[in-house]
Scaffold this motif. Structure first.
Motif, PDB file in Angstrom:
ATOM      1  N   ASP A 130      13.372 -46.356 -21.320  1.00 11.79           N
ATOM      2  CA  ASP A 130      12.068 -46.490 -21.972  1.00 11.79           C
ATOM      3  C   ASP A 130      10.932 -46.452 -20.956  1.00 11.79           C
ATOM      4  OD1 ASP A 130      12.881 -47.056 -24.826  1.00 11.79           O
ATOM      5  OD2 ASP A 130      13.988 -48.634 -23.791  1.00 11.79           O
ATOM      6  N   GLY A 131      10.013 -45.513 -21.128  1.00 15.22           N
ATOM      7  CA  GLY A 131       8.878 -45.401 -20.235  1.00 15.22           C
ATOM      8  C   GLY A 131       9.126 -44.571 -18.994  1.00 15.22           C
ATOM      9  N   VAL A 132      10.394 -44.149 -18.780  1.00 12.09           N
ATOM     10  CA  VAL A 132      10.740 -43.318 -17.626  1.00 12.09           C
ATOM     11  C   VAL A 132      11.315 -41.980 -18.090  1.00 12.09           C
ATOM     12  CG1 VAL A 132      12.260 -43.107 -15.623  1.00 12.09           C
ATOM     13  CG2 VAL A 132      11.085 -45.263 -16.070  1.00 12.09           C
ATOM     14  N   LEU A 133      12.281 -42.030 -18.976  1.00 19.20           N
ATOM     15  CA  LEU A 133      12.844 -40.807 -19.549  1.00 19.20           C
ATOM     16  C   LEU A 133      12.139 -40.425 -20.844  1.00 19.20           C
ATOM     17  CD1 LEU A 133      16.658 -41.567 -19.078  1.00 19.20           C
ATOM     18  CD2 LEU A 133      15.196 -40.157 -17.608  1.00 19.20           C
ATOM     19  N   GLU A 143       7.478 -46.889 -24.954  1.00 19.50           N
ATOM     20  CA  GLU A 143       7.048 -48.286 -24.870  1.00 19.50           C
ATOM     21  C   GLU A 143       5.969 -48.653 -25.892  1.00 19.50           C
ATOM     22  OE1 GLU A 143       8.836 -50.216 -23.415  1.00 19.50           O
ATOM     23  OE2 GLU A 143       9.366 -49.675 -21.365  1.00 19.50           O
ATOM     24  N   LEU A 144       4.974 -47.803 -26.076  1.00 19.98           N
ATOM     25  CA  LEU A 144       3.949 -48.105 -27.068  1.00 19.98           C
ATOM     26  C   LEU A 144       4.537 -48.113 -28.472  1.00 19.98           C
ATOM     27  CD1 LEU A 144       0.581 -46.322 -26.109  1.00 19.98           C
ATOM     28  CD2 LEU A 144       1.054 -48.766 -26.256  1.00 19.98           C
ATOM     29  N   LEU A 145       5.411 -47.158 -28.754  1.00 23.76           N
ATOM     30  CA  LEU A 145       6.031 -47.098 -30.083  1.00 23.76           C
ATOM     31  C   LEU A 145       6.818 -48.376 -30.361  1.00 23.76           C
ATOM     32  CD1 LEU A 145       7.453 -43.434 -30.172  1.00 23.76           C
ATOM     33  CD2 LEU A 145       5.432 -44.305 -31.370  1.00 23.76           C
ATOM     34  N   GLY A 184       8.281 -46.943  -8.724  1.00 20.66           N
ATOM     35  CA  GLY A 184       7.638 -47.256  -9.985  1.00 20.66           C
ATOM     36  C   GLY A 184       7.019 -46.010 -10.598  1.00 20.66           C
ATOM     37  N   PHE A 185       7.259 -45.807 -11.894  1.00 17.48           N
ATOM     38  CA  PHE A 185       6.677 -44.668 -12.606  1.00 17.48           C
ATOM     39  C   PHE A 185       5.672 -45.177 -13.617  1.00 17.48           C
ATOM     40  CE2 PHE A 185       6.663 -41.682 -16.223  1.00 17.48           C
ATOM     41  CZ  PHE A 185       6.136 -40.573 -15.564  1.00 17.48           C
ATOM     42  N   VAL A 186       4.451 -44.626 -13.564  1.00 21.37           N
ATOM     43  CA  VAL A 186       3.372 -45.123 -14.431  1.00 21.37           C
ATOM     44  C   VAL A 186       2.772 -43.994 -15.273  1.00 21.37           C
ATOM     45  CG1 VAL A 186       2.831 -47.098 -12.974  1.00 21.37           C
ATOM     46  CG2 VAL A 186       1.708 -44.912 -12.522  1.00 21.37           C
ATOM     47  N   GLY A 187       3.594 -43.004 -15.621  1.00 23.63           N
ATOM     48  CA  GLY A 187       3.100 -41.873 -16.395  1.00 23.63           C
ATOM     49  C   GLY A 187       3.258 -42.013 -17.892  1.00 23.63           C
ATOM     50  N   GLY A 188       3.847 -43.125 -18.361  1.00 23.05           N
ATOM     51  CA  GLY A 188       3.989 -43.338 -19.795  1.00 23.05           C
ATOM     52  C   GLY A 188       2.662 -43.697 -20.442  1.00 23.05           C
ATOM     53  N   SER A 189       2.571 -43.483 -21.743  1.00 21.43           N
ATOM     54  CA  SER A 189       1.308 -43.731 -22.441  1.00 21.43           C
ATOM     55  C   SER A 189       0.895 -45.200 -22.408  1.00 21.43           C
ATOM     56  CB  SER A 189       1.410 -43.258 -23.894  1.00 21.43           C
ATOM     57  OG  SER A 189       2.476 -43.896 -24.571  1.00 21.43           O
ATOM     58  N   HIS A 190       1.835 -46.109 -22.180  1.00 16.55           N
ATOM     59  CA  HIS A 190       1.502 -47.537 -22.139  1.00 16.55           C
ATOM     60  C   HIS A 190       0.710 -47.921 -20.894  1.00 16.55           C
ATOM     61  CE1 HIS A 190       5.330 -46.949 -20.111  1.00 16.55           C
ATOM     62  NE2 HIS A 190       5.240 -48.114 -19.526  1.00 16.55           N
TER      63      HIS A 190
END
Length: 218
Positions: free
Chosen positions: A14-17, A21-23, A184-190
């Motif tokens: 979740d949030g990486v692949l 996370e927002l959903l 750390g990956f921060v590309g998710g919409s959250h």
């Protein structure tokens, strides 16, 4: 460091692949409201990002509140239904996985049904096959190191030669506690309205990046 030189690369789900996370936090906020508990999406992100569903019950028990037995099964059904209709992969992740020569697997706080559905819906399942490890398989979930150490053991990899890709504070802390390198990956919409760089750097991430196209940059 070149990610291709690690003995193992572990991806959170979740949030990486998948951009989930927002959903999932919206589902949590809505289902809690249906049972008379108030928790906005922002609070859900702050409290439960990267945590298992067991952490939700623990949080409320610590505050003298007991969640109804049917709340978590209802939440799971809502999340799976939402994912089936709306879940998208993180942009560029397919290319990263196709080019990655190192052994790789998933280690997620979500249960196996949710991880499997997420990868199927987004067309990523063929990159991992049965190499899926979840919090259900260990005694302590993130931020404890158990899940990452379990995944490394199953994949026959040295933890000190393992790279973890994570989007949450608890995930970063778990990877560091396991003696692994963590990006750390921060590309998710959250993370659109949050300073993910600062958040994950403070948690101990060895590197933070925001686009999968930058995965190979060292």
């Amino acid at each position: 460091m070149d990610p291709g030189k690690f003995d193992l690369v572990i991806f959170d789900c979740d949030g990486v692949l998948v951009d989930s996370e927002l959903l999932s936090c919206r589902c949590l906020s809505e289902v809690l409201a249906e049972f008379g508990f108030e928790l906005c999406v922002e609070q859900a992100l702050e409290l439960f990002l990267g945590r298992s569903s067991a952490a939700i019950g623990h949080y409320y028990r610590e505050r003298g509140q007991v969640l109804p037995d049917r709340l978590l099964p209802h939440l799971k059904a809502r999340v799976l239904e939402t994912f089936a209709g709306a879940l998208q992969p993180i942009p560029g992740i397919g290319s990263v996985l196709s080019a990655l020569n190192s052994p790789h697997c998933v280690a997620s706080s979500s249960d196996i049904d949710r991880v499997s559905l997420s990868l199927d819906v987004t067309g990523l399942s063929s990159h991992f096959e049965d190499r899926l490890y979840t919090a259900q398989m260990v005694k302590h979930g993130k931020p404890a190191p158990d899940l990452f150490l379990y995944a490394a053991e199953k994949m026959r990899a040295d933890p000190s030669c393992t790279l973890v890709i994570e989007d949450s504070v608890s995930g970063v802390q778990a990877a560091k506690a396991a003696g692994m390198i963590v990006w750390g990956f921060v590309g998710g919409s959250h993370y659109r309205a949050r300073d993910g760089q600062a958040i994950l750097s403070a948690a101990g991430a060895d590197r933070v990046f925001a686009r999968m196209s930058d995965f190979w940059e060292t």
